[in-house]
Design an enzyme around this catalytic site. Structure first.
Site, PDB file in Angstrom:
ATOM      1  N   SER A 182       0.821  -1.203   0.000  1.00 41.57           N
ATOM      2  CA  SER A 182       0.000   0.000   0.000  1.00 41.57           C
ATOM      3  C   SER A 182       0.859   1.258   0.000  1.00 41.57           C
ATOM      4  O   SER A 182       1.757   1.403  -0.817  1.00 41.57           O
ATOM      5  CB  SER A 182      -0.961  -0.049   1.197  1.00 41.57           C
ATOM      6  OG  SER A 182      -1.931   0.965   1.107  1.00 41.57           O
ATOM      7  N   ASP A 391      -8.862  -3.321  -5.751  1.00 41.57           N
ATOM      8  CA  ASP A 391      -8.805  -4.197  -4.580  1.00 41.57           C
ATOM      9  C   ASP A 391      -9.758  -3.763  -3.471  1.00 41.57           C
ATOM     10  O   ASP A 391      -9.641  -4.200  -2.330  1.00 41.57           O
ATOM     11  CB  ASP A 391      -7.370  -4.282  -4.039  1.00 41.57           C
ATOM     12  CG  ASP A 391      -6.824  -2.930  -3.570  1.00 41.57           C
ATOM     13  OD1 ASP A 391      -7.623  -2.012  -3.319  1.00 41.57           O
ATOM     14  OD2 ASP A 391      -5.590  -2.793  -3.463  1.00 41.57           O
ATOM     15  N   HIS A 416      -7.618  -5.402  -0.476  1.00 43.46           N
ATOM     16  CA  HIS A 416      -6.424  -4.587  -0.268  1.00 43.46           C
ATOM     17  C   HIS A 416      -5.496  -5.145   0.804  1.00 43.46           C
ATOM     18  O   HIS A 416      -4.287  -5.243   0.584  1.00 43.46           O
ATOM     19  CB  HIS A 416      -6.838  -3.155   0.088  1.00 43.46           C
ATOM     20  CG  HIS A 416      -5.700  -2.199   0.175  1.00 43.46           C
ATOM     21  ND1 HIS A 416      -4.937  -1.847  -0.924  1.00 43.46           N
ATOM     22  CD2 HIS A 416      -5.171  -1.513   1.225  1.00 43.46           C
ATOM     23  CE1 HIS A 416      -4.008  -0.981  -0.554  1.00 43.46           C
ATOM     24  NE2 HIS A 416      -4.123  -0.772   0.737  1.00 43.46           N
TER      25      HIS A 416
END
EC number: 2.3.1.-
Length: 535
Positions: A182, A391, A416
């Site tokens: 991320s 995602d 995610h």
């Protein structure tokens, strides 16, 4: 008949698991080190009391979570340094460094017992990699950081440079494989862009997972306006209210750096839509409803008006927390750093991104029956998302647009955070990290294995009998070469099934050969055959 063979195989597998239960983890001394870098909210944060030096966890915790969060985590941005500074002058925020940095990014609330899986971050990946032969503090490390800060804050980048040097020396001066998740991908890219020489000196591969290279438009828009999307799915585990989180994020440079990249050529540019009530010019005071649409740059005016009277109560004092244009200017320069960053010639880059989930891209507030009359009340409206593929947090289009010369870009259906424990991701990592014996038939881009023609399982009919044979093997891995036999041992197993009206008579026999251990591996081979009356 095949059930008898399956029963034999399950028995052998159970025996092998029992045999290995008390063995020490296998350590492969030949592996290059791995450094794990989490995303936003992915590091444990402690507050240090300046008077007595005591530390207490403020992110994440159960008891007194919201109060401690507001007291110790709320901060104000200092434009002269680019750092957001805690409002509490008696404490400062630090990241625990236990277990070579892995403690801070493993389980975010180690005290949680029920529902512990919900606060896992890199936990499953750490467990998996230890099973591959990685060792904490020698070939496996973590880099937690204060995720409130800018991804290009020099203090954080200095800490990252020091971490790279530490990992390099601890592993015997082997080059490092960096795995980011991320927003951690933005931090790594900022470092690479500003300190390319150091990055090239220590790093051989960088694998970015679910990185919002061009922002997370829908997610961040609703986060800035009312904090909603940030706590969706997290608040029941993090015990922090929506408003407490919102007031923190409004002063976090990292959040502004995750806003939509306005100069990227989006296939469908993200927008902010508002159903607004307008006064007509008919002179009788009637009104009408219209849908207004704002591009990413135009929406900044909406942010400014919506948050113009936003305040927070801190220890009895009212603090103004409007949309922060100083942070916006800082974030704009960060995006310039990200856009200009280049991959050093000796470093390989891989990009894994999530797919197959509806992901917020554009955001709409209000509707025809309940339009937005006053922008300062926008925080009380529930957002409606216009979604694209991704995602669930980062649009696929953003995650793919790394702007680098990637060896591979691979889409994995997944959420995610959940993508961090996806078996397909683990297979890709094993391939790119050169773990174990190379599999020439595995293609990470397509994620399947092409096997040559084998005759491991055969089945045929002869003289009224059905005959099947199977061959299977296992490798027992251990770093203790004294375990096991000095020579090969051969054992036999048999299973029979009496015949009845429903099932024919059948019998299966197997030979189990255990080879002596060599170089930490002990080979076990099973050859089995079953015979049944052909019904």
């Amino acid at each position: 008949m095949s059930l008898l063979l399956e029963e034999i195989i399950r028995s052998v597998e159970a025996l092998l698991k029992l045999r290995n239960r008390n063995q020490e983890p296998y350590v492969d001394p030949n592996l290059n080190p791995v450094l794990l870098v989490p995303g936003i909210a992915g590091s444990i944060l402690n507050a240090v009391d300046h008077e007595n030096g005591n530390e207490e966890r403020v992110w994440v915790r159960i008891f007194g979570a919201d109060h401690e969060f507001r007291t110790k985590m709320w901060s104000r941005f200092d434009p002269s340094t680019g750092k957001t500074i805690s409002l509490d002058p008696k404490t400062s925020i630090v990241v625990p460094q236990d277990r070579a940095g892995l403690h801070a990014i493993d389980v975010l609330d180690p005290d949680m017992i029920v529902g512990r899986e919900s606060v896992y971050y890199f936990h499953e990946m750490i467990v998996e990699m230890i099973g591959w032969g990685f060792e904490e503090g020698k070939t496996l490390f973590g880099f937690g950081y204060d995720f409130r800060q800018s991804n290009r804050l020099q203090e954080t980048l200095d800490q990252f440079a020091k971490k790279l040097e530490t990992v390099y020396k601890a592993s015997g001066e082997k080059k490092i494989n960096v795995i980011s998740h991320s927003m951690g991908g933005l931090l790594v890219k900022c470092f690479m862009g500003l300190h390319s020489d150091i990055f090239e000196k220590y790093v051989q591969n960088w694998i970015a997972i679910a990185a919002p290279f061009r922002g997370a438009p829908g997610y961040i828009t609703s986060t800035l306006l009312n904090g909603m999307s940030f706590v969706n799915g997290w608040e029941q585990n993090f015990f922090v209210s929506k408003w407490s989180m919102h007031q923190l994020l409004i002063e976090c440079p990292s959040i502004y750096e995750l806003m939509c990249c306005p100069y990227f050529k989006w296939e469908l540019p993200p927008v902010l839509e508002l159903w607004r009530e307008k006064e007509s010019n008919d002179g009788v005071g009637t009104s009408y409803v219209v849908l207004e649409s704002y591009c990413s740059l135009e929406s900044l005016e909406v942010f400014t008006k919506s948050l113009s009277n936003n305040t927070a109560d801190y220890c009895g004092e009212s603090i103004d927390l409007p949309f922060n244009w100083k942070i916006m200017e800082w974030a704009h320069k960060t995006k310039q750093v990200l856009a200009s960053a280049k991959l050093p010639p000796k470093v390989k880059f891989y990009n894994i991104y999530g797919t197959n989930l509806e992901t917020p891209h554009s955001v709409c507030y209000g509707n025809e029956k309940m339009p937005v009359k006053d922008l300062t009340n926008l925080r009380y409206f529930q957002p409606t998302y216009i979604c694209v593929d991704g995602d669930g947090t980062v649009p696929m289009e953003s995650a793919m647009a790394d702007g680098l010369e990637a060896v591979a870009r691979v889409g994995v259906p997944g959420e995610h955070r959940g993508i961090l424990n996806d078996h397909r991701v683990f297979r890709m990592l094993k391939k790119w990290l050169n773990v174990g014996e190379p599999d020439p038939f595995y293609n990470p881009v397509n994620d399947y294995v092409i096997l040559p023609t084998t005759y491991e399982f055969e089945k045929f009919h002869e003289n009224g009998l059905e005959v099947a044979s199977v061959k299977e093997s296992w490798d027992i891995i251990s770093d203790d070469n004294n375990i096991g036999t000095t020579g090969s041992t051969v054992n036999s197993i048999s299973v029979s099934q009496p015949g009845d009206d429903q099932n024919p008579q059948a019998e299966a026999r197997a030979t189990l050969t255990v080879q002596p251990q060599s170089d930490g591996r002990q080979h076990v081979e099973l050859n089995a055959v079953s015979v049944s009356v052909d019904a």
